[in-house]
Structures are given as C-alpha cells and as structure tokens.
Scaffold this motif. Structure first.
Motif, PDB file in Angstrom:
ATOM      1  N   PRO A  38      30.069 107.808   0.283  1.00  0.00           N
ATOM      2  CA  PRO A  38      28.688 107.774   0.779  1.00  0.00           C
ATOM      3  C   PRO A  38      27.928 106.502   0.429  1.00  0.00           C
ATOM      4  O   PRO A  38      26.808 106.330   0.891  1.00  0.00           O
ATOM      5  CB  PRO A  38      28.052 108.988   0.093  1.00  0.00           C
ATOM      6  N   GLY A  39      28.496 105.594  -0.339  1.00  0.00           N
ATOM      7  CA  GLY A  39      27.734 104.437  -0.812  1.00  0.00           C
ATOM      8  C   GLY A  39      27.970 103.150  -0.061  1.00  0.00           C
ATOM      9  O   GLY A  39      27.623 102.088  -0.559  1.00  0.00           O
ATOM     10  N   LYS A  40      28.535 103.212   1.146  1.00  0.00           N
ATOM     11  CA  LYS A  40      28.873 101.977   1.866  1.00  0.00           C
ATOM     12  C   LYS A  40      27.625 101.192   2.264  1.00  0.00           C
ATOM     13  O   LYS A  40      27.471 100.027   1.910  1.00  0.00           O
ATOM     14  CB  LYS A  40      29.699 102.291   3.110  1.00  0.00           C
ATOM     15  N   GLU A  41      26.737 101.829   3.012  1.00  0.00           N
ATOM     16  CA  GLU A  41      25.548 101.132   3.501  1.00  0.00           C
ATOM     17  C   GLU A  41      24.587 100.801   2.367  1.00  0.00           C
ATOM     18  O   GLU A  41      23.923  99.769   2.375  1.00  0.00           O
ATOM     19  CB  GLU A  41      24.823 101.968   4.555  1.00  0.00           C
ATOM     20  N   SER A  42      24.508 101.680   1.381  1.00  0.00           N
ATOM     21  CA  SER A  42      23.583 101.462   0.276  1.00  0.00           C
ATOM     22  C   SER A  42      23.989 100.274  -0.587  1.00  0.00           C
ATOM     23  O   SER A  42      23.129  99.567  -1.105  1.00  0.00           O
ATOM     24  CB  SER A  42      23.507 102.714  -0.594  1.00  0.00           C
ATOM     25  N   ALA A  43      25.277 100.046  -0.738  1.00  0.00           N
ATOM     26  CA  ALA A  43      25.726  98.891  -1.509  1.00  0.00           C
ATOM     27  C   ALA A  43      25.357  97.591  -0.798  1.00  0.00           C
ATOM     28  O   ALA A  43      24.943  96.616  -1.434  1.00  0.00           O
ATOM     29  CB  ALA A  43      27.230  98.964  -1.740  1.00  0.00           C
ATOM     30  N   ILE A  44      25.458  97.573   0.525  1.00  0.00           N
ATOM     31  CA  ILE A  44      25.050  96.386   1.289  1.00  0.00           C
ATOM     32  C   ILE A  44      23.550  96.175   1.158  1.00  0.00           C
ATOM     33  O   ILE A  44      23.070  95.053   0.982  1.00  0.00           O
ATOM     34  CB  ILE A  44      25.448  96.536   2.768  1.00  0.00           C
ATOM     35  N   ARG A  45      22.797  97.256   1.214  1.00  0.00           N
ATOM     36  CA  ARG A  45      21.350  97.160   1.054  1.00  0.00           C
ATOM     37  C   ARG A  45      20.990  96.629  -0.335  1.00  0.00           C
ATOM     38  O   ARG A  45      20.047  95.848  -0.487  1.00  0.00           O
ATOM     39  CB  ARG A  45      20.731  98.534   1.277  1.00  0.00           C
ATOM     40  N   GLY A  46      21.740  97.023  -1.354  1.00  0.00           N
ATOM     41  CA  GLY A  46      21.507  96.511  -2.704  1.00  0.00           C
ATOM     42  C   GLY A  46      21.784  95.024  -2.813  1.00  0.00           C
ATOM     43  O   GLY A  46      21.065  94.293  -3.499  1.00  0.00           O
ATOM     44  N   LEU A  47      22.840  94.560  -2.130  1.00  0.00           N
ATOM     45  CA  LEU A  47      23.126  93.127  -2.126  1.00  0.00           C
ATOM     46  C   LEU A  47      21.998  92.352  -1.453  1.00  0.00           C
ATOM     47  O   LEU A  47      21.638  91.259  -1.884  1.00  0.00           O
ATOM     48  CB  LEU A  47      24.460  92.862  -1.426  1.00  0.00           C
TER      49      LEU A  47
END
Length: 116
Positions: free
Chosen positions: A82-91
């Motif tokens: 579930p953390g694919k898009e959220s990790a990009i948003r964090g970057l």
C-alpha cells in the motif's frame, strides 16, 4: 553534536521503492548503481502492522529524500504494497524533482522446461 554535512551531487539519482505487504523499503543510488542511502519503515521507528501503512511509507520517503544529496531522481517501483504512491509523495515533499517513474514487474512468463 554536530550536524552531518550533506554532499550535493549534480548527477541524477535512482530511487528504488520496494513496497511489500509488511514493509516499504526505499533505496537511493547514484547513476552507477552504488547505494547512497536506504531506509525502511522499521528504521523510521514503526513497528508491527504500522510498518505497512502509507503514512510510514511517506515518512521513509521524506527521511531518505532529505539526506540523499540529489536534486533530481528517477523512481523504480516494485511490489504490491500500500505504500507505493505515498513513498513517491514523500520524496516530493523532501524537495526532490522526480523525472521518470518506472513500474517494474516480473516480466513475461518463462517458457516451459524442455522434457526429453
């Protein structure tokens, strides 16, 4: 305690995001493939089921993005967590410019083994 000096690099980095159902791991490498920095949900202080949440993935992305020293990165995503898009948003929240986003998968199915 002195702050660690962050080296600014002119080249483009590559961020590998592995999002499993239990954890999210983000590794940033230089263009040659040498790992510069890596972190995961457990390294950011999350334990148990909280490691697999999108919030922990965003926290990992922010932590890695602030300390990597790159300004522009390409992103390669693997896994089904579930953390694919959220990790990009964090970057992105860490101030990195994201160029290319590549969704890796296992490729084509291998042919059947030859039996004689």
């Amino acid at each position: 305690m002195t702050k660690k000096k962050i080296i600014k690099r002119n080249e483009i980095g590559i961020a590998f995001i592995k999002a499993s159902f239990n954890n999210t791991i983000v590794t940033i490498t230089d263009s040659a493939g040498n790992a510069v920095i890596s972190s995961s949900g457990g390294a950011c202080g999350f334990k148990g089921a909280r490691k697999s949440t999108p919030f922990s993935a965003r926290t990992v992305g922010i932590t890695v993005g602030r300390n990597c020293g790159f300004e522009k990165i390409h992103v390669i995503i693997s896994g089904a967590g579930p953390g694919k898009e959220s990790a990009i948003r964090g970057l992105q929240l860490a101030g990195l410019q994201i160029g290319l986003i590549y969704l890796a998968h296992n490729g084509c199915r291998a042919p059947k083994r030859r039996r004689v």
